[in-house]
Motif scaffolding. Sequence first.
Motif, short mmCIF file in Angstrom:
data_model
loop_
_atom_site.label_atom_id
_atom_site.label_comp_id
_atom_site.label_asym_id
_atom_site.label_seq_id
_atom_site.Cartn_x
_atom_site.Cartn_y
_atom_site.Cartn_z
N LYS A 1 44.22 40.35 42.28
CA LYS A 1 43.37 39.32 41.69
C LYS A 1 44.07 38.67 40.50
O LYS A 1 44.06 37.45 40.35
CB LYS A 1 42.05 39.96 41.24
CG LYS A 1 41.04 38.97 40.73
CD LYS A 1 39.74 39.65 40.35
CE LYS A 1 38.88 38.66 39.61
NZ LYS A 1 37.47 38.80 39.85
N ALA B 1 45.20 34.86 40.26
CA ALA B 1 44.74 34.01 39.16
C ALA B 1 45.90 33.29 38.51
O ALA B 1 45.79 32.17 38.05
CB ALA B 1 44.00 34.86 38.13
N GLU B 2 47.04 33.94 38.46
CA GLU B 2 48.18 33.33 37.79
C GLU B 2 49.02 32.46 38.72
O GLU B 2 49.42 31.36 38.36
CB GLU B 2 49.06 34.42 37.19
CG GLU B 2 50.31 33.88 36.53
CD GLU B 2 50.45 34.32 35.10
OE1 GLU B 2 49.52 34.96 34.59
OE2 GLU B 2 51.49 34.02 34.51
N GLU C 1 43.82 35.19 30.11
CA GLU C 1 43.41 33.88 30.59
C GLU C 1 43.61 32.82 29.52
O GLU C 1 44.14 31.75 29.79
CB GLU C 1 41.94 33.90 31.02
CG GLU C 1 41.52 32.58 31.64
CD GLU C 1 40.02 32.43 31.71
OE1 GLU C 1 39.29 33.27 31.17
OE2 GLU C 1 39.57 31.43 32.32
N ASP D 1 33.36 34.33 31.72
CA ASP D 1 34.72 33.90 32.06
C ASP D 1 35.64 35.09 32.26
O ASP D 1 36.42 35.14 33.22
CB ASP D 1 35.30 33.03 30.92
CG ASP D 1 34.72 31.64 30.92
OD1 ASP D 1 33.99 31.32 31.89
OD2 ASP D 1 34.99 30.87 29.98
N ASN E 1 34.98 36.88 35.48
CA ASN E 1 35.45 36.10 36.62
C ASN E 1 36.95 36.18 36.76
O ASN E 1 37.49 36.23 37.85
CB ASN E 1 35.07 34.63 36.44
CG ASN E 1 33.81 34.31 37.17
OD1 ASN E 1 33.43 35.04 38.07
ND2 ASN E 1 33.17 33.23 36.79
N PHE E 2 37.63 36.14 35.64
CA PHE E 2 39.09 36.08 35.67
C PHE E 2 39.71 37.46 35.81
O PHE E 2 40.84 37.60 36.24
CB PHE E 2 39.59 35.40 34.39
CG PHE E 2 41.02 35.01 34.43
CD1 PHE E 2 41.39 33.77 34.91
CD2 PHE E 2 42.01 35.87 33.99
CE1 PHE E 2 42.71 33.40 34.96
CE2 PHE E 2 43.34 35.50 34.04
CZ PHE E 2 43.69 34.26 34.52
#
Lengths: 563, 316
Positions: free
Chosen positions: B35, B39-40, B88, B274, B277-278
């Motif tokens: 994940k 994300a990245e 993030e 946030d 989620n991240f």
Amino acid sequence: MNEHSLLPRLRDQLHSGRMDRREFIRFATLLGVAAGTAYAMAGMSAPAMASSTLPFPAAEPGAKRGGKLRVGEMVARMEDPATYNWNEMANQTRPILEYLTLVGPDNVVRPMLIESWKPSADLKTWTLQVRSGVMWHNGEELTAEHVAWNIRRWSDPALGSSNLGLSTFAALTEYTGDRDSKGRAVRRPLKNGVEVQDSRTVRLNLAKPVLSVAEDCGEFCTLVVHPSFKPPLSHNPIGTGPYTLVELRVGDRCILKRITKTTDGRDFHYWGGDVFLDEIHFHHYEQENQTAALASGSVDAIYELPVEQIELARSIPGAQILSVETAQTLCCRMQVDVKPFNDIRVRRAVVKAADNGAIKKLVFGEHGSVAANFHVAPIHPEYFPLPLQVRDVAGARQLLKEAGYENGIDLNIVVGNNDGPWQQAACEALRDQVKEAGINLAVTVVPATKFWEIWTKVPFGATSWAHRPLGTMALSQAYRTGASWNESHFSDPEFDKALSEAEATIDVPTRKARMQKVETILRDAAVVIQPMWRPVFILASARVHGYKAHPARQMQLTKVWMS
Amino acid sequence: MGNLIVRRVTQMLLIMLTVSLLLFAIFDSDQFREKAAVAELGGFGVATLSADDYHEWLEKKGLNEPFLARYGRWLESVLHGDMGQSIEKDIAVSVLLKESLTNTGILAFFVFWIMIPVSLTLGVLAGMNTGSPLDRVISIVAVLTTSIPQIATAVLLTVILALGLGWVPTKSAMADGWSFRGLVLPLLTLLLYDIGYLVRMTRAAMTEVMASQYIRTAVLKGLPYRRVILRHALRNALIVPVTLIFLELNGLLSQVVVVEVFFQYAGFGRMLFDAANFGDLQVLQAATLVAVCVAVGSQLLSDAAYVFLNPRVRFT
């Protein structure tokens, strides 16, 4: 200027009516003819451009200097432009860093940081002429070395850049013959792939013919960084664009300011002519909140207007709703090697039970266009129109019966809504349609971020595919045997061969004819249900000028002004 | 009392330790690592990487370290006052936490500042005269505002006050600096629900007290009505509402997730949302510590208030 050897043939085709003007312009510019010249050859007046050498439209008379533009979008991180995975990241970066080429809102590619490109007749050697007089923010001048450094970086498999999915950069790598611990073939950069010939000239020696070099150089992850670059970009952004980063707060704001002085204290000269805005502010608004933010005057323009908010947008006094047709799409694809989809009769039954036109109408109304399950769009130059398949519920039932599912079959489609809730709506419409044929389709919705962890793994999934300027580009990324983004595991040597032949063909009628075979194989293999080509909408207040909807949703703000 | 404080603080530290260990354990999975990578680099980017390059990437990001080593290091730095860095948002967690807590603090301050006097007054008025027209009106309105979910209230208020009348901005991002106008919608959304709830509780408590024999006695003794209410009834009727107000401190922390996310107010709730989620582990950890701290702290305060209002109760 030395003309490309294929250019006279293109011109013949244009004059004999075998190629329409739009196609001529696209292909002539592909072969290195400046867009302005190509428009002239086709006997059309070019859209007013600042000059034939600049990729921007001419300044409108009365364009006003100064002011700030407030844009509503999700304010994202700015780590490494080569591994960007959100358009928003590129939007924030595009006024700072620039591309080698710029794909305009008209889907025509024009030279940006390079002055011209020239392919060899076999399309395997491309010569890029670097633009002179381009200044970095640190006062240095852009050279061929800098450009080569960037291209080498994009084609390094260890970087994890999605650029490697673009034909040009993939063709700058080779397979080592080894396999990694997961059994996938390992790639490495070609030894002499990127060659610096002199301070202004870069030559690409590709492993196979590629038609889309100019297009690939304008894709959203190919922003050119200075060789001193170390991620994150937001810590030390050195670019060639007219703006620099003043403040970045992820999830809050991103403030860009006109750059006037280089970091070594000299006056900064921007190569691209007049720039109007003093500042560009990106303010964080979630996708579904952007229209409301514009309605109450908190922002002047937004990144994207979702189709379900068009009515709300229409009620905002003076707001401009702009749109463009694209090759963005939703692929409900089935993995051809996973039960029950390894039985082609099951896949055909699902395809037969679906009504693409009805799904499109339900989701986008009169906008967008119906797709026909072979992932080439009418706006692609090599599109060969195959007759639309008619929905046939009885036929679908029959196929299921033959496959041993006379009592119906339970299936499950996974959707991530990465591109908005319309994807889920499309899947739900599909569910209701196939029910009539005895297919009980469950729709599993997963969070967008979660979807990208599993998108290549689920047997039946709905993936959004971005716009690509040429039809062969997506086919070669998604359906060629063993391609890294081949999510359906489709594999057909005949398809691969036909696609390679089409990709190496510049002659448009021949190419189109070859696409017939490519498209037919893919469609008859019933790999995807692809209901529509979606339109893109943007929204801006009446004061904003020069902000256009772009098929790949690139926000190009260099020439925007405010009244 | 001192004993109670020591006990609660020990409890708090133990909960913090357990929760942080649990969070670390949950996030120490291949799934989470993927994940973080997605994300990245994006789903397409990760699909492009070979397994070996993916491993190398994890190594570079320090995601491949053994679980206990990472936890130990995190614990040590937290004890030194360093809560780490948000992956993030690329800023120190302490800075992020401070800003978001300040914003939520401002919101909470106004909520309590308006909610307490308004709802206690209305609740007492209604409870004093059970069955009167005033009671009926107050009760119906209170039931109405508590029965609408906050997300619906938020939409309704936006449509009326922002899109319709144009008095306040639709969202509370406050891009041009802090403004009270921007605070109005989240504040009203929280208030409508919370006031309704507290009014109903106060009314119930007051009704019960008014029906008790000592109030009847006081009235029959001929004491002025005013004095009966203020001296005799209120003190007992307020025990429940005051306890609730302190618990509301804690409840607000979860309510603000919905409201802050909807209105894009940069507070604690949105930060938590946030981060979850991240998969921004260090932010989540810090936020959890704060949440535990507020939960236990508000419990302690409510215990103290209880002792103060009700002399029969003693915590030993």
